[in-house]
Scaffold this motif. Structure first.
Motif, PDB file in Angstrom:
ATOM      1  N   ASP A 159      46.290  54.719  39.371  1.00 25.24           N
ATOM      2  CA  ASP A 159      46.210  53.053  40.267  1.00 25.24           C
ATOM      3  C   ASP A 159      44.572  52.799  40.651  1.00 25.24           C
ATOM      4  OD1 ASP A 159      46.672  51.252  41.929  1.00 25.24           O
ATOM      5  OD2 ASP A 159      48.277  52.365  43.328  1.00 25.24           O
ATOM      6  N   ASP A 160      44.410  52.417  40.863  1.00 28.84           N
ATOM      7  CA  ASP A 160      43.090  51.401  41.212  1.00 28.84           C
ATOM      8  C   ASP A 160      43.209  50.252  42.363  1.00 28.84           C
ATOM      9  OD1 ASP A 160      43.795  49.873  38.880  1.00 28.84           O
ATOM     10  OD2 ASP A 160      41.082  50.323  38.570  1.00 28.84           O
ATOM     11  N   GLN A 161      44.976  49.789  42.563  1.00 27.02           N
ATOM     12  CA  GLN A 161      44.849  48.549  42.902  1.00 27.02           C
ATOM     13  C   GLN A 161      44.010  48.853  43.752  1.00 27.02           C
ATOM     14  OE1 GLN A 161      45.538  45.142  41.697  1.00 27.02           O
ATOM     15  NE2 GLN A 161      45.906  46.193  39.760  1.00 27.02           N
ATOM     16  N   PHE A 162      44.305  49.714  45.107  1.00 25.50           N
ATOM     17  CA  PHE A 162      43.845  49.036  46.227  1.00 25.50           C
ATOM     18  C   PHE A 162      42.096  49.517  46.637  1.00 25.50           C
ATOM     19  CE2 PHE A 162      42.945  51.335  50.443  1.00 25.50           C
ATOM     20  CZ  PHE A 162      43.136  50.325  51.386  1.00 25.50           C
ATOM     21  N   PHE A 163      41.471  49.908  45.743  1.00 24.62           N
ATOM     22  CA  PHE A 163      40.398  50.655  45.533  1.00 24.62           C
ATOM     23  C   PHE A 163      39.882  49.424  45.006  1.00 24.62           C
ATOM     24  CE2 PHE A 163      36.490  51.394  42.955  1.00 24.62           C
ATOM     25  CZ  PHE A 163      35.613  52.131  43.761  1.00 24.62           C
ATOM     26  N   LYS A 164      40.353  48.494  44.035  1.00 26.94           N
ATOM     27  CA  LYS A 164      39.980  47.363  44.199  1.00 26.94           C
ATOM     28  C   LYS A 164      39.794  46.140  45.530  1.00 26.94           C
ATOM     29  CE  LYS A 164      41.185  46.929  39.029  1.00 26.94           C
ATOM     30  NZ  LYS A 164      42.227  46.294  38.010  1.00 26.94           N
ATOM     31  N   CYS A 165      40.767  46.107  46.052  1.00 30.24           N
ATOM     32  CA  CYS A 165      41.257  45.483  46.839  1.00 30.24           C
ATOM     33  C   CYS A 165      40.253  45.807  48.204  1.00 30.24           C
ATOM     34  CB  CYS A 165      42.043  46.219  47.838  1.00 30.24           C
ATOM     35  SG  CYS A 165      43.659  45.847  46.588  1.00 30.24           S
ATOM     36  N   ILE A 166      39.590  47.014  47.981  1.00 29.12           N
ATOM     37  CA  ILE A 166      39.062  47.130  49.024  1.00 29.12           C
ATOM     38  C   ILE A 166      37.406  46.824  48.619  1.00 29.12           C
ATOM     39  CG2 ILE A 166      36.501  49.137  49.253  1.00 29.12           C
ATOM     40  CD1 ILE A 166      39.515  51.131  49.474  1.00 29.12           C
ATOM     41  N   GLN A 167      36.668  47.097  47.115  1.00 26.82           N
ATOM     42  CA  GLN A 167      35.899  46.454  46.775  1.00 26.82           C
ATOM     43  C   GLN A 167      35.923  44.915  46.295  1.00 26.82           C
ATOM     44  OE1 GLN A 167      33.915  48.359  46.260  1.00 26.82           O
ATOM     45  NE2 GLN A 167      34.109  49.046  44.234  1.00 26.82           N
ATOM     46  N   LYS A 168      36.910  44.065  46.735  1.00 31.30           N
ATOM     47  CA  LYS A 168      36.851  42.820  46.911  1.00 31.30           C
ATOM     48  C   LYS A 168      36.605  42.348  48.453  1.00 31.30           C
ATOM     49  CE  LYS A 168      37.547  38.641  45.563  1.00 31.30           C
ATOM     50  NZ  LYS A 168      36.406  38.062  44.293  1.00 31.30           N
ATOM     51  N   ALA A 169      37.431  43.174  49.087  1.00 31.85           N
ATOM     52  CA  ALA A 169      37.307  42.638  50.612  1.00 31.85           C
ATOM     53  C   ALA A 169      35.301  43.502  50.559  1.00 31.85           C
ATOM     54  CB  ALA A 169      37.437  44.233  51.334  1.00 31.85           C
ATOM     55  N   THR A 170      34.558  44.765  50.476  1.00 34.92           N
ATOM     56  CA  THR A 170      33.387  43.962  50.493  1.00 34.92           C
ATOM     57  C   THR A 170      32.585  43.102  50.119  1.00 34.92           C
ATOM     58  OG1 THR A 170      33.951  46.408  50.233  1.00 34.92           O
ATOM     59  CG2 THR A 170      31.764  46.206  50.404  1.00 34.92           C
ATOM     60  N   GLU A 171      33.061  42.497  48.781  1.00 33.00           N
ATOM     61  CA  GLU A 171      31.955  41.401  48.221  1.00 33.00           C
ATOM     62  C   GLU A 171      32.347  40.009  49.166  1.00 33.00           C
ATOM     63  OE1 GLU A 171      33.975  39.951  44.454  1.00 33.00           O
ATOM     64  OE2 GLU A 171      33.242  38.501  45.177  1.00 33.00           O
ATOM     65  N   VAL A 172      33.670  40.174  49.540  1.00 35.43           N
ATOM     66  CA  VAL A 172      33.274  38.996  50.213  1.00 35.43           C
ATOM     67  C   VAL A 172      32.977  39.219  52.186  1.00 35.43           C
ATOM     68  CG1 VAL A 172      35.899  37.561  52.110  1.00 35.43           C
ATOM     69  CG2 VAL A 172      36.289  38.323  49.773  1.00 35.43           C
ATOM     70  N   LEU A 173      33.042  40.538  52.847  1.00 35.37           N
ATOM     71  CA  LEU A 173      32.451  40.464  54.010  1.00 35.37           C
ATOM     72  C   LEU A 173      30.990  40.708  53.893  1.00 35.37           C
ATOM     73  CD1 LEU A 173      35.092  42.912  55.463  1.00 35.37           C
ATOM     74  CD2 LEU A 173      35.043  40.372  55.839  1.00 35.37           C
ATOM     75  N   LEU A 174      30.499  40.848  52.344  1.00 38.46           N
ATOM     76  CA  LEU A 174      28.966  41.275  52.079  1.00 38.46           C
ATOM     77  C   LEU A 174      28.093  39.937  51.959  1.00 38.46           C
ATOM     78  CD1 LEU A 174      28.451  44.674  51.537  1.00 38.46           C
ATOM     79  CD2 LEU A 174      28.108  43.521  53.947  1.00 38.46           C
ATOM     80  N   ASP A 175      29.379  39.274  51.776  1.00 31.46           N
ATOM     81  CA  ASP A 175      28.636  37.549  50.968  1.00 31.46           C
ATOM     82  C   ASP A 175      28.411  36.617  52.464  1.00 31.46           C
ATOM     83  OD1 ASP A 175      27.903  34.781  50.356  1.00 31.46           O
ATOM     84  OD2 ASP A 175      28.152  35.600  48.641  1.00 31.46           O
TER      85      ASP A 175
END
Lengths: 444, 573
Positions: free
Chosen positions: A143-159
Motif C-alpha cells: 500500500d503506497d497510498q500514504f507514501f504518495k500523499c507524502i510525495q504530493k505534499a512535498t511537491e506542493v510545499l517545495l514549490d
C-alpha cells in the motif's frame, strides 16, 4: 537515581528449577497507599511531566534528552515526533487537494513558518518510515497510498507558487478572531495578537507590525492600524479552483470552467478583503488603547481650552488691576498736591504773621530806643525820621534777615545797644549794596 | 502593574514569610540560591511593621519600636492571615499591637498616619505592606522590578489562609507562582546543592521557630518528596527559650536591686528584657558566654549580667527536652522507628542552639545524621533553609505559564500511589528463612518508579536465581551480651545498625528486613566468573511489575512481567 549496589552474592540456582523463559511470576504486590507528593523540586517537575503527558520513564528520558540537545543543535528532531493520525494514514493519494500537507509531513506545528530546510528534512524522515518497499519488506501490503500523499505534499510545499496557493486556503493556520465577550474579559492583546500574527502571513510587506501591548506608544498603534487598513495581501484562491478538463475535446467547456474559476477567485478575494477589513474594524473598536488615546486627546483639548480661558481671564484681571492701580495713584497724587498747597498757604501766612510781628518788634525797638534821641522826649521830626529809616531797613531786608534782626533786638532795652544794632544792620546793608550811603541817616 | 506576567518578563524570588522573621532570596545565573539583605543589611528581616508619626518602619527598625511604641507596632501576625478572630491565638502579639475583630477578619488598631487617630488596618493590608517592603528590598538589590514569588507556608496552612496570602501578595505587586511548604523547601535547599547525591531517605525537618514548632517527616525517594507525618506545637517555641533567660535575668536583677520592681511587671521593662534576652540567646549559640546589658531597666536602674552556655542549657533543659519529644513523637506518628530516619534537618533560628542539635542527636541512633550548624560543618544557615528552597523552586518554575503550574500541582498529578512495602531481592540463599533480603525499591516510593540494582554473584559464577520479594522493615531488639557480640552479617546499606557504640544501653536495636510476599523467581544461566547481575525493576502506577535481569554488560537476559493483581484494584492510574 543512583544504581543500588548489592555486594552480597545471589543464590545459586537449585537443580531442577525450570520455568517458561526462565521467569516465574509468583505473587502480586501489596496494595499501594495513596499519598500526596509535594509539588516541589526538579524531580517532581519530571514526575508531573510524565504523568501529564502519560510518558514512561524511558520515553521521558528520550524526549528530555532531545529537548536538551535542541538548544545546541537548532531544532533538529522535533518535527517528526508529531503523532500520525491513523485516519490520515488511510488517505487516498488522489484526494491530495483535501489533505493537510503539513500534517502529512508532520510539521503541522510550523505550518507557514516552516522553512524549506525543515520541509525537506521532514520529507526525508517520512520517506524513511513510509517507503512502500520497506512496508513490503516488513511483510505488509503494498500500500503506497500514504507514501504518495507524502510525495504530493512535498511537491506542493517545495514549490513556492503552489505553497502560497495552499497557504492561502490553509484553514488550520487561521486563528479565529475572539468574540467581543471574550475580548472584554481582558486579554485583548493576547487574543488578538495571535489573530493578527496569523493574518500577517499574507502580507507582501514583511515584517508585519505587531499588535503590541498596553504600553505601546500612540504612533506605533496608529502605524499598526494604518498597515492593516492598507493591507497588501498575496492571498489567492487558485487552490480551490474546480479542475479544468484538460482533454482537448471540448474547448467551450474548458473556457467556461476557466471563466467560472476566475470569477470565483475574484469573488473570494473580495470577500477576503472585506472580511479582513471587518476584522480590523472590530479590533479597532475593541482596542482599549484607542479609547485611552481618544480620552487623552480629549483631555488635552480640554486642558488647552481651559488654559486658554484661564489665560484670557488672567489678562482681563491684570488689565483691571492696572486700571485700578492707575486710578489709585492719580487720587493719591491729587490728595498730596492739595495738602501741599494748604501747607504752603499756611506757611506763607505764618511767615507773614512772623514778619508783621518782627516789624512790630523792630519798630517797638526804635520806640524803646527813644527814636535814637539822646534824651528826653524826641522831637516829632526825629521820630518821623527814625521810623522812616526803620521802615526803609525793613523794606530792604527780607524776612529771614528781619528775623535775625528781631532776634538781636529782642529783650534789648538800652537805647545805645539798640541803636548800635541798627547801625550795624545799616552798615551791613550798605556793605551788601542794598542801601546807599547817606540813607537811613538817623541810624548811622 | 498587570497582574499576570508573561513568563519572559518575570523576575521571581523566593520568600520565606515567618511569624518572627522573613527572608528573601533569588537564584543566580549559576543556579545558586542567594539570600538578599535588606537596606539595613539584615538577611533575617523581622516580620514587623511600626508606625511613627505616619512613617512606616519595617524589619529591625520596627522591632526596636517594640520598647517605645508597642501599640503602633504590628508583629507576629503571619498566623493570623485568613483566619477568623475567634480561631486565632493572640498570645504572641501581646507585647505589640493587639489583633481585634474587624468585619469577618482581623485588624490592628494603629495610628498609621500623621493624624492623631487610630485606623483599623486589616491583616491583609498589613501582610500586603510587609510583602511590599520585601519586594522593594529585593528589587533594589537585583536592580530589576521583582514581580513574582514562591512563598513558603507551614504545612498546616488552610486553603483560606493560602488564598488570603496570595491575595495580599497580589496587592503588593507579587504574582505568587506557588506556595510550597516550609519543611519540603528546607529539604530542597539541601538537595539542590551541587554536591548533594540523590538517595532514598527519610528526613525529619524540625523547625523550632519563634512562636511555634513544626516537625515534618518526609520521605525523599529519588528527589520526590512525600510528607508522611507532621506535628505542630504552639507551646514549645523559641519564645520559651527567651522566657527562660528573661526569668533568669529578672531574678538576678531583683537580687541586686531589692527595692526596684520586677521588670516583668512593667511593660516597657519587659519589652527591653525580651529584646536583650533574644540577643543573649543568639550570642550563646556562637560563644560560650554572653553579656546581658540593659540601660534603665526599671526606675532608671541600669543592669548588666553575664551568663555562660552551660547555665543556659541547664535552665532551658526542660524546653529542649520538650522539643526533642516533639521530634520523636512525629516519627512515631509516621509509624517509623528512629532507625528509619536518615537525616534530621534542623531549621529555624533556634536551630543554631548547640544543645538542641546535640539533644536531638542523642535521641536518634548514630546512623541518623543531624544537620545543624554545630553538628554538620557543611550545614546551610538553618534560618535560610526555607527561603533558599523557595528561590530554587522559583527559578525552576518561573518559565512556566501560571496555568501550567496550577495544572502540575493539581491533585490529579500529585496524588500518587506509594509502595506499602519495599521490593528487593534475596541474597545468599533462596530459602526465605536463611536468605538475606536487600531492598531495591524502598517503601513509600511513589509509583510509577524505575530502579536499577547491580548484584554480586557467587565467586564461581554459573546459574543464579533471582528471587524478587516484598520486605517489611523490622526492628530487631537484642539483649546485650557480656562482650561485644555478633558480627553483623548484613549487607552494606544496613550498617546503620551499629554494634559497639551502644554497649551501655540495655538493649540493642537493629534494622532488619522481614521477608514478605514472594513476587517472582527468575533464573540467569551461565553467569561468568566475577560478573555482576543487573536488575531493573519498573513498577507501574497500577502495581504491575516489569523486571529485566541480565548480566552486566551482557546482552539478552530475562524479562518478566508481573500483572497487577485483580483483587487489589488501585485507585489511581
Amino acid at each position: 537515581m543512583d544504581v543500588v549496589q548489592i555486594n552480597l552474592p545471589l543464590p545459586i540456582l537449585s537443580e531442577g528449577w525450570a520455568a517458561e523463559k526462565d521467569f516465574q511470576p509468583i505473587g502480586h504486590l501489596s496494595r499501594a497507599i495513596d499519598r500526596n507528593i509535594e509539588p516541589v523540586g526538579p524531580h517532581f517537575l519530571a514526575h508531573a511531566r510524565r504523568k501529564r503527558h502519560k510518558r514512561t520513564f524511558s520515553e521521558d528520558d528520550r524526549i528530555q534528552a532531545q529537548a536538551n540537545v535542541k538548544k545546541v543543535e537548532d531544532d533538529d528532531a522535533g518535527e517528526i515526533s508529531e503523532p500520525e493520525d491513523p485516519l490520515m494514514l488511510q488517505r487516498e493519494a488522489k484526494d491530495w487537494k483535501g489533505q493537510d500537507h503539513y500534517a502529512v509531513l508532520g510539521i503541522s506545528r510550523y505550518r507557514w513558518r516552516a522553512t524549506e530546510d525543515q520541509i525537506k528534512r521532514a520529507h526525508r524522515k517520512k520517506v524513511l518510515k513510509h517507503h512502500p518497499d520497506k512496508k513490503a519488506a516488513a511483510g505488509g501490503t503494498e500500500d503506497d497510498q500514504f507514501f504518495k500523499c507524502i510525495q504530493k505534499a512535498t511537491e506542493v510545499l517545495l514549490d513556492p507558487v503552489k505553497r502560497r496557493q495552499f497557504d492561502s486556503v490553509d484553514e488550520a493556520a487561521d486563528v479565529e478572531p475572539p468574540t467581543k465577550k471574550e475580548t472584554q474579559k481582558g486579554n485583548f492583546y493576547k487574543l488578538w495578537g495571535k489573530v493578527f500574527e496569523a493574518e500577517g502571513r499574507f502580507s507582501n510587506k514583511q515584517p508585519v507590525p505587531k499588535l503590541g501591548n498596553e504600553k505601546s506608544p500612540k504612533e506605533e498603534v496608529e502605524a499598526f492600524y494604518n498597515f492593516w487598513y492598507n493591507f497588501d495581501s498575496w492571498r489567492t484562491f487558485e487552490y480551490l479552483d474546480e479542475d479544468v478538463p484538460d482533454d482537448n475535446e471540448n474547448r467551450d467547456q474548458k473556457r467556461h470552467v476557466e471563466r467560472k474559476n476566475a470569477n470565483a477567485r475574484r469573488k473570494k478575494k473580495t470577500e477576503d478583503t472585506t472580511r479582513l477589513r471587518k476584522l480590523v474594524d472590530e479590533a479597532l473598536s475593541l482596542d482599549p488603547r484607542i479609547k485611552i488615546f481618544q480620552q487623552e486627546e480629549r483631555n488635552r483639548k480640554n486642558k488647552r481650552r481651559n488654559e486658554k480661558e484661564a489665560e484670557q481671564k488672567r489678562l482681563a484681571e491684570e488689565a483691571a488691576k492696572a486700571k485700578e492701580e492707575e486710578a489709585r495713584l492719580q487720587a493719591e497724587k491729587e490728595a498730596s498736591e492739595k495738602a501741599n498747597k494748604e501747607a504752603n498757604k499756611k506757611a506763607k501766612e505764618a511767615a507773614k504773621n512772623a514778619a508783621k510781628k518782627n516789624k512790630r518788634v523792630v519798630r517797638g525797638a526804635v520806640k524803646d530806643a527813644n527814636y535814637f534821641h539822646a534824651a528826653g522826649d524826641a522831637p516829632a521830626a526825629q521820630i518821623d525820621k527814625a521810623l522812616n529809616d526803620v521802615d526803609l531797613i525793613i523794606t530792604k531786608i527780607d524776612n529771614e534777615e528781619l528775623a535775625t534782626l528781631t532776634g538781636k533786638l529782642n529783650g534789648k532795652k538800652d537805647a545805645g545797644e539798640i541803636k548800635q544794632i541798627f547801625q550795624d544792620e545799616v552798615a551791613r546793608l550798605v556793605g551788601a549794596g542794598k542801601l546807599k550811603e547817606g540813607e537811613a541817616q538817623s541810624l548811622s | 502593574m498587570s497582574e499576570q506576567q508573561a513568563p519572559a518578563e518575570r523576575v521571581a524570588i523566593g520568600i520565606s514569610f515567618g511569624n518572627s522573621y522573613s527572608s528573601i532570596a533569588f537564584t543566580s545565573g549559576e543556579g545558586k540560591a542567594e539570600v538578599i539583605a535588606n537596606e539595613d543589611g539584615d538577611r533575617q528581616i523581622p516580620s514587623m511593621l511600626s508606625y511613627v508619626e505616619g512613617e512606616e518602619l519595617h524589619g529591625q527598625q520596627a522591632k526596636a519600636q517594640l520598647v517605645r511604641n508597642p501599640r503602633n507596632t504590628v508583629a507576629y501576625f503571619r498566623d493570623f492571615i485568613g483566619q477568623e478572630f475567634k480561631s486565632i491565638d493572640p498570645t504572641p502579639a501581646h507585647q505589640s499591637a493587639h489583633p481585634a475583630q474587624h468585619d469577618s477578619t482581623i485588624a490592628f488598631n494603629i495610628r498609621d498616619t500623621e493624624e492623631d487617630k487610630q485606623n483599623a488596618v486589616s491583616i491583609s493590608d498589613i501582610t500586603a505592606r510587609h510583602l511590599k517592603r520585601l519586594r522593594t528590598s529585593a528589587s533594589d538589590y537585583l536592580g530589576k522590578d521583582v514581580n513574582a514569588a514562591v512563598i513558603t507556608v507551614p504545612t498546616n496552612f488552610s486553603d483560606a489562609q493560602k488564598e488570603a496570602l496570595v491575595k495580599s501578595a497580589k496587592e503588593a505587586g507579587l504574582e505568587v507562582l506557588q506556595l510550597i511548604s516550609e519543611p519540603v523547601s528546607a529539604v530542597l535547599a539541601y538537595d539542590a546543592r551541587p554536591e548533594a547525591k540523590l538517595a532514598d531517605k527519610i528526613v525529619v525537618v524540625a523547625d523550632l521557630g519563634g512562636t511555634r514548632s513544626d516537625i515534618a517527616v518526609i520521605a525523599s525517594r529519588g528527589g520526590i518528596y512525600t510528607i508522611l507525618a507532621t506535628h505542630h506545637d504552639y507551646e514549645v517555641s523559641g519564645f520559651q527559650l527567651d522566657q527562660v533567660l528573661m526569668d533568669y535575668f529578672a531574678k538576678e536583677f531583683l537580687k541586686k536591686n531589692k527595692s526596684a520592681g520586677d521588670p516583668r511587671e512593667n511593660e516597657r521593662a519587659l519589652a527591653k528584657l525580651k529584646l536583650e534576652s533574644e540577643a543573649v540567646k543568639k550570642s550563646l549559640s556562637i560563644g560560650t558566654t554572653a553579656n546581658f546589658s540593659v540601660e534603665s531597666l526599671v526606675n532608671g536602674i541600669d543592669f548588666q549580667a553575664t551568663i555562660n552556655r552551660t547555665r543556659y542549657e541547664l535552665l532551658a533543659n526542660k524546653q529542649i527536652g520538650a522539643f526533642v519529644r516533639l521530634v520523636t513523637h512525629a516519627v512515631e506518628k509516621a509509624d517509623l522507628d528512629p532507625l528509619d530516619i536518615s537525616e534530621v534537618i534542623l531549621a529555624g533560628g533556634n536551630a543554631h542552639t548547640p544543645k538542641i542539635a546535640s539533644a536531638i542527636g542523642n535521641a536518634f541512633p548514630e546512623s541518623t545524621q543531624v544537620i545543624a550548624p554545630t553538628t554538620f560543618p557543611k550545614a546551610i544557615n538553618p534560618s535560610e533553609l526555607p527561603v533558599r528552597g523557595a528561590a530554587i523552586q522559583a527559578s525552576l518554575i518561573q518559565e512556566f505559564e501560571l496555568e501550567d503550574i496550577q495544572q502540575s500541582t493539581h491533585p490529579m498529578v500529585t496524588v500518587t500511589p506509594h509502595l506499602s512495602h519495599a521490593v528487593g531481592v534475596l541474597c545468599i540463599s533462596d530459602d526465605e528463612s536463611r536468605g538475606v533480603f536487600h531492598a531495591i525499591v524502598d517503601a513509600e516510593t511513589p509509583l510509577p518508579v524505575r530502579r536499577t540494582a547491580i548484584i554480586a554473584t557467587p565467586k564461581e559464577g554459573g546459574d543464579v536465581l533471582i528471587k524478587l520479594a516484598e520486605g517489611a522493615r523490622h526492628i530487631k531488639v537484642t539483649k546485650p551480651e557480656p562482650k561485644p557480640k555478633q558480627e553483623k552479617s548484613k549487607s552494606d546499606s544496613d550498617d546503620d545498625s551499629d554494634d559497639d557504640s551502644e554497649e551501655e544501653e540495655e538493649e540493642l536495636r537493629e534494622k532488619t528486613w522481614k521477608i514478605g510476599k514472594v513476587l517472582s523467581e527468575a533464573a540467569l544461566r551461565g553467569v561468568k566468573k566475577g560478573a555482576k547481575v543487573e536488575v531493573q525493576i519498573n513498577i507501574g502506577a497500577d502495581l504491575s511489575v516489569n523486571a529485566i535481569f541480565r548480566e552486566q554488560g551482557g546482552k539478552g537476559g530475562v524479562r518478566g512481567i508481573l500483572q497487577a493483581s485483580a483483587q487489589a484494584p488501585n485507585g489511581s492510574a
